[in-house]
Design a protein around this motif. Structure first.
Motif, PDB file in Angstrom:
ATOM      1  N   HIS A 144       0.827  -1.220   0.000  1.00 22.59           N
ATOM      2  CA  HIS A 144       0.000   0.000   0.000  1.00 22.59           C
ATOM      3  C   HIS A 144       0.856   1.262   0.000  1.00 22.59           C
ATOM      4  N   GLU A 162      -2.052  -0.076   8.068  1.00 25.27           N
ATOM      5  CA  GLU A 162      -1.117  -1.118   7.648  1.00 25.27           C
ATOM      6  C   GLU A 162       0.132  -0.569   6.973  1.00 25.27           C
ATOM      7  N   HIS A 248       3.381  -7.185   3.763  1.00 23.56           N
ATOM      8  CA  HIS A 248       2.063  -6.673   4.150  1.00 23.56           C
ATOM      9  C   HIS A 248       1.792  -6.955   5.620  1.00 23.56           C
ATOM     10  N   ASP A 250      -1.488  -7.388   6.759  1.00 27.41           N
ATOM     11  CA  ASP A 250      -2.892  -7.780   6.811  1.00 27.41           C
ATOM     12  C   ASP A 250      -2.912  -9.208   6.315  1.00 27.41           C
ATOM     13  N   ARG A 252      -5.190 -12.160   3.960  1.00 22.22           N
ATOM     14  CA  ARG A 252      -6.358 -12.588   3.206  1.00 22.22           C
ATOM     15  C   ARG A 252      -6.898 -13.892   3.763  1.00 22.22           C
TER      16      ARG A 252
HETATM   17 ZN   LIG Z   1      -1.934  -5.281   2.634  1.00 26.23          ZN
END
Ligand SMILES: [Zn+2]
Length: 356
Positions: A144, A162, A248, A250, A252
């Motif tokens: 991001h 994040e 990352h 986060d 999924r």
């Molecule tokens: Zn992410």
């Protein structure tokens, strides 16, 4: 008569001299043993703050501190309140070393001196640990950035995002790799953040893509921009050992215990090896430092991810927990833990390169 007296005088002199040498020796070794300062950890102390309080650079002496105090550390990074800790001795040579590395790097490409500036004033100095990654090129992408903060959560009534945490870990990793002589491209960059030792990392939107491109809001355009930058650089370094690491914070995946996840391109054996090396390093660390905690990270491929599919270098895609997950927050928000995570990834990178 006179001669005798003279000989006696010389003998006496020798005795005095030898005695004084012995005395000095004893004096020196006693000094060396006593010279390590000890302190008691107070409530709220972390390794970084404890070193800083004692005028020792926490980043130059972090490893030394761990080595000295490993039996009194929880998970290898946490202090116990009330316990006694040894403070490493500051060696003047290190400062000289930093200076010489800086002046060297200024003579080489500006990529390196740029990378130093990007760590922020407090952390800009990279101490050379080895040349084990010399000639290797690493592209580091934090997830991001710019107009896209990634996953968001609220912690202690403050919004956290994040992209800021992924960026901080990425900078710390970059510093590790630079310390071993690698050339590092930090693809997503924020000129005024640097490495931050705070729990709450303030959210901003001024991240740019290497070298100074505005990051588009549209997700596909954002990913395409990254792919183009990396692949163009890859072509200019053809023939060199090149790897890409995407980070990352986060996930999924829908599992309860979210730890560190790794993905690599299905068809890339080098990417698989890189991801495996990092994965194995994490497994070992967890076994060593948190024997009672089960390591829930998984290792697999995710070709559906645009970046994994489109980029040329062999790559590992790492999800360091999930910022929305309360348990993961504890680890991600602690700057000591971010440092440990970056170090572990760095060790995995070294393992990947050195183990055939
Ligand atoms: Zn992410």
């Amino acid at each position: 008569m006179f001669w005798h007296e003279f000989c006696f005088f010389i003998t006496m002199l020798k005795a005095v001299f030898i005695n004084s040498l012995l005395f000095l020796n004893i004096g020196f070794s006693a000094m060396a043993q006593d010279s390590l300062k000890t302190v008691i950890a107070e409530k709220g102390d972390g390794i970084l703050s404890l070193l800083r309080k004692n005028d020792v650079s926490p980043y130059d002496y972090y490893d030394d501190f761990i080595k000295l105090n490993i039996i009194n550390l929880r998970d290898s990074v946490h202090l116990y309140e009330g316990r006694v800790y040894q403070i490493p001795k500051v060696v003047v040579n290190r400062i000289q070393l930093v200076d010489s590395i800086q002046s060297q790097s200024k003579k080489t490409k500006d990529i390196k001196s740029e990378a130093f500036a990007i760590f922020g004033n407090k952390h800009k100095n990279v101490v050379e640990k080895s040349k084990r990654l010399k000639g290797n090129i690493y592209y580091l992408v934090s997830g991001h950035g710019g107009p896209d903060p990634g996953a968001m959560a609220v912690y202690a009534k403050k919004a956290i995002a994040e992209d800021e945490y992924a960026y901080d870990i990425t900078l710390r990793l970059a510093k590790e790799l630079l310390g071993h002589g690698a050339t590092v491209y930090i693809i997503i960059r924020d000129e005024n953040d640097g490495i931050r030792d705070d729990r709450i990392l303030e959210i901003d939107r001024d991240e740019l893509a290497y070298p100074k491109e505005t990051i588009p809001l549209n997700q596909l355009a954002r990913l395409k921009q990254r792919v183009t930058i990396i692949n163009d650089l890859y072509n200019t370094h053809k023939g060199a050992y090149q790897r890409l690491i995407v980070t990352h914070v986060d996930s999924r995946s829908k599992g309860q215990n979210i730890d560190v996840f790794f993905y690599h391109h299905e068809k890339s054996t080098n990417g698989k090896k890189l991801a495996e090396s990092i994965h194995n390093t994490f497994q070992k660390k967890y076994k060593k430092y948190q024997p009672n905690r089960t390591y829930a990270g998984t290792f697999g491929h995710r070709t559906e991810l645009y970046l994994v599919r489109k980029t040329y270098p062999a790559m590992a895609y790492i999800e360091i927990g999930n910022i929305k997950n309360k348990k993961d927050q504890r680890r991600i928000l602690d700057p000591d833990n971010r440092q440990a995570l970056a170090k572990w990834i760095g060790e995995g990178v070294l393992l990947d390169f050195e183990e055939e």
